[in-house]
Design a protein around this motif. Sequence first.
Motif, PDB file in Angstrom:
ATOM      1  N   VAL A 146       0.846  -1.204   0.000  1.00 31.27           N
ATOM      2  CA  VAL A 146       0.000   0.000   0.000  1.00 31.27           C
ATOM      3  C   VAL A 146       0.875   1.246   0.000  1.00 31.27           C
ATOM      4  N   LYS A 147       0.547   2.211  -0.860  1.00 26.12           N
ATOM      5  CA  LYS A 147       1.260   3.481  -0.874  1.00 26.12           C
ATOM      6  C   LYS A 147       0.707   4.390   0.224  1.00 26.12           C
ATOM      7  N   PRO A 148       1.526   5.294   0.759  1.00 23.79           N
ATOM      8  CA  PRO A 148       1.051   6.212   1.811  1.00 23.79           C
ATOM      9  C   PRO A 148      -0.157   7.031   1.333  1.00 23.79           C
ATOM     10  N   ASN A 149      -1.168   7.116   2.196  1.00 20.85           N
ATOM     11  CA  ASN A 149      -2.386   7.913   1.942  1.00 20.85           C
ATOM     12  C   ASN A 149      -3.146   7.501   0.682  1.00 20.85           C
ATOM     13  N   GLU A 150      -2.974   6.254   0.248  1.00 17.24           N
ATOM     14  CA  GLU A 150      -3.653   5.790  -0.963  1.00 17.24           C
ATOM     15  C   GLU A 150      -5.100   5.397  -0.653  1.00 17.24           C
ATOM     16  N   PRO A 151      -6.080   5.977  -1.348  1.00 17.24           N
ATOM     17  CA  PRO A 151      -7.477   5.591  -1.105  1.00 17.24           C
ATOM     18  C   PRO A 151      -7.701   4.123  -1.473  1.00 17.24           C
ATOM     19  N   PRO A 152      -8.580   3.419  -0.737  1.00 17.41           N
ATOM     20  CA  PRO A 152      -8.817   2.002  -1.007  1.00 17.41           C
ATOM     21  C   PRO A 152      -9.212   1.693  -2.451  1.00 17.41           C
ATOM     22  N   SER A 153     -10.062   2.539  -3.057  1.00 19.18           N
ATOM     23  CA  SER A 153     -10.502   2.256  -4.426  1.00 19.18           C
ATOM     24  C   SER A 153      -9.342   2.359  -5.410  1.00 19.18           C
ATOM     25  N   ARG A 154      -8.479   3.357  -5.220  1.00 17.41           N
ATOM     26  CA  ARG A 154      -7.326   3.506  -6.102  1.00 17.41           C
ATOM     27  C   ARG A 154      -6.355   2.350  -5.888  1.00 17.41           C
ATOM     28  N   ASP A 195      -8.780  -8.324  -7.637  1.00 18.18           N
ATOM     29  CA  ASP A 195      -8.237  -8.141  -6.295  1.00 18.18           C
ATOM     30  C   ASP A 195      -9.338  -7.562  -5.417  1.00 18.18           C
ATOM     31  N   THR A 196      -9.381  -8.024  -4.187  1.00 17.54           N
ATOM     32  CA  THR A 196     -10.411  -7.587  -3.243  1.00 17.54           C
ATOM     33  C   THR A 196      -9.755  -6.955  -2.025  1.00 17.54           C
ATOM     34  N   THR A 197     -10.299  -5.846  -1.579  1.00 19.39           N
ATOM     35  CA  THR A 197      -9.826  -5.257  -0.335  1.00 19.39           C
ATOM     36  C   THR A 197     -11.017  -4.865   0.529  1.00 19.39           C
ATOM     37  N   VAL A 198     -10.812  -4.913   1.822  1.00 18.44           N
ATOM     38  CA  VAL A 198     -11.822  -4.502   2.795  1.00 18.44           C
ATOM     39  C   VAL A 198     -11.347  -3.181   3.386  1.00 18.44           C
ATOM     40  N   ALA A 199     -12.247  -2.234   3.528  1.00 20.58           N
ATOM     41  CA  ALA A 199     -11.853  -0.915   4.026  1.00 20.58           C
ATOM     42  C   ALA A 199     -12.868  -0.376   5.021  1.00 20.58           C
ATOM     43  N   SER A 232     -19.253  -2.767  -2.450  1.00 19.58           N
ATOM     44  CA  SER A 232     -20.316  -3.331  -1.611  1.00 19.58           C
ATOM     45  C   SER A 232     -20.076  -2.916  -0.170  1.00 19.58           C
ATOM     46  N   SER A 233     -21.111  -3.044   0.654  1.00 14.68           N
ATOM     47  CA  SER A 233     -20.924  -2.777   2.082  1.00 14.68           C
ATOM     48  C   SER A 233     -21.485  -3.938   2.893  1.00 14.68           C
ATOM     49  N   VAL A 234     -20.829  -4.194   3.992  1.00 11.35           N
ATOM     50  CA  VAL A 234     -21.228  -5.275   4.905  1.00 11.35           C
ATOM     51  C   VAL A 234     -21.263  -4.705   6.315  1.00 11.35           C
ATOM     52  N   GLU A 235     -22.334  -4.996   7.029  1.00 13.47           N
ATOM     53  CA  GLU A 235     -22.416  -4.597   8.436  1.00 13.47           C
ATOM     54  C   GLU A 235     -22.393  -5.847   9.291  1.00 13.47           C
ATOM     55  N   PHE A 236     -21.423  -5.924  10.175  1.00 13.97           N
ATOM     56  CA  PHE A 236     -21.314  -7.065  11.088  1.00 13.97           C
ATOM     57  C   PHE A 236     -21.998  -6.760  12.418  1.00 13.97           C
ATOM     58  N   ALA A 237     -22.626  -7.764  12.983  1.00 15.16           N
ATOM     59  CA  ALA A 237     -23.143  -7.662  14.343  1.00 15.16           C
ATOM     60  C   ALA A 237     -21.952  -7.699  15.305  1.00 15.16           C
ATOM     61  N   GLN A 294     -12.068  -5.085  15.051  1.00 12.98           N
ATOM     62  CA  GLN A 294     -12.295  -3.758  14.473  1.00 12.98           C
ATOM     63  C   GLN A 294     -13.585  -3.746  13.635  1.00 12.98           C
ATOM     64  N   LEU A 295     -13.867  -4.860  12.940  1.00 17.29           N
ATOM     65  CA  LEU A 295     -15.065  -4.949  12.099  1.00 17.29           C
ATOM     66  C   LEU A 295     -16.330  -5.192  12.921  1.00 17.29           C
ATOM     67  N   SER A 296     -16.173  -5.771  14.093  1.00 21.62           N
ATOM     68  CA  SER A 296     -17.306  -6.136  14.942  1.00 21.62           C
ATOM     69  C   SER A 296     -18.216  -4.938  15.237  1.00 21.62           C
ATOM     70  N   GLY A 297     -19.505  -5.112  14.916  1.00 24.40           N
ATOM     71  CA  GLY A 297     -20.493  -4.088  15.219  1.00 24.40           C
ATOM     72  C   GLY A 297     -20.470  -2.886  14.298  1.00 24.40           C
ATOM     73  N   HIS A 298     -19.684  -2.949  13.224  1.00 26.40           N
ATOM     74  CA  HIS A 298     -19.556  -1.806  12.324  1.00 26.40           C
ATOM     75  C   HIS A 298     -19.828  -2.186  10.872  1.00 26.40           C
ATOM     76  N   LYS A 299     -20.006  -1.142  10.063  1.00 22.83           N
ATOM     77  CA  LYS A 299     -20.174  -1.322   8.622  1.00 22.83           C
ATOM     78  C   LYS A 299     -18.834  -1.063   7.941  1.00 22.83           C
ATOM     79  N   HIS A 300     -18.530  -1.858   6.926  1.00 24.77           N
ATOM     80  CA  HIS A 300     -17.292  -1.648   6.170  1.00 24.77           C
ATOM     81  C   HIS A 300     -17.558  -1.826   4.677  1.00 24.77           C
ATOM     82  N   GLN A 301     -16.617  -1.385   3.881  1.00 23.23           N
ATOM     83  CA  GLN A 301     -16.715  -1.511   2.430  1.00 23.23           C
ATOM     84  C   GLN A 301     -15.898  -2.703   1.946  1.00 23.23           C
ATOM     85  N   VAL A 302     -16.395  -3.358   0.910  1.00 22.96           N
ATOM     86  CA  VAL A 302     -15.628  -4.385   0.216  1.00 22.96           C
ATOM     87  C   VAL A 302     -15.502  -3.940  -1.239  1.00 22.96           C
ATOM     88  N   LEU A 303     -14.272  -3.751  -1.675  1.00 23.41           N
ATOM     89  CA  LEU A 303     -13.994  -3.286  -3.034  1.00 23.41           C
ATOM     90  C   LEU A 303     -13.302  -4.402  -3.806  1.00 23.41           C
TER      91      LEU A 303
END
Length: 201
Positions: free
Chosen positions: A42-50, A81-85, A133-138, A106-115
């Motif tokens: 990962v490059k410094p300050n690189e957005p997940p989509s890029r 390639d798949t990344t979770v952000a 896509s987005s996934v919300e974990f209990a 960190q993912l527990s109880g929160h919503k995250h993006q899957v690219l």
Amino acid sequence: MRDFIYLASQSPRRKQLLEQWGVRCELLLPDADEDSEALEAVKPNEPPSRYVQRVTRLKLEAAVDRLKRRALPLAPVLCADTTVAMGRDIMGKPESAAHARRMLAQLSGHKHQVLTAVAVAHKGQVFAALSRSSVEFAEMKPAEIARYVASGEPMGKAGAYAIQGKAALWARQISGSYSGIMGLPAFETAQVLQAAGLRLL
């Protein structure tokens, strides 16, 4: 003979999905001396989509070079390639069981993006697409996380989980492409393969 593509991915899920969709594929895996992991830095300050699109393009270029080097019959080459952000925080594959436990906490109880980025090279052209896509974990109890990590399923998976496995038990809400969360988005993959001249239906 039916058209075929080269799949430059070690993910058995991607191969399984392609075959499920009726796409004949041959694996085009790296040679022993290829440093595939270096491509995922990962490059410094690189957005997940890029990031995910850049890594997919680098993997695709390496696969096309591999095809030429091995003097194999020409056919479309597919990479993904798949990344979770969470926000701008990129969560790749866990480096250890302890790392996997921290990621899942960190993912527990929160919503995250899957690219998931997908790209196909054929006859000097590249066709690419991005699935969001987005996934919300209990909430996940520490003991549940520990048992899940001990099962081995999180290792080698972006975000330390497999949505098609036991992690589905915590997926409170999913928005977007289920197959994209698995690692290969059906709609976007069909678009790039058809653009490359492959007949799917």
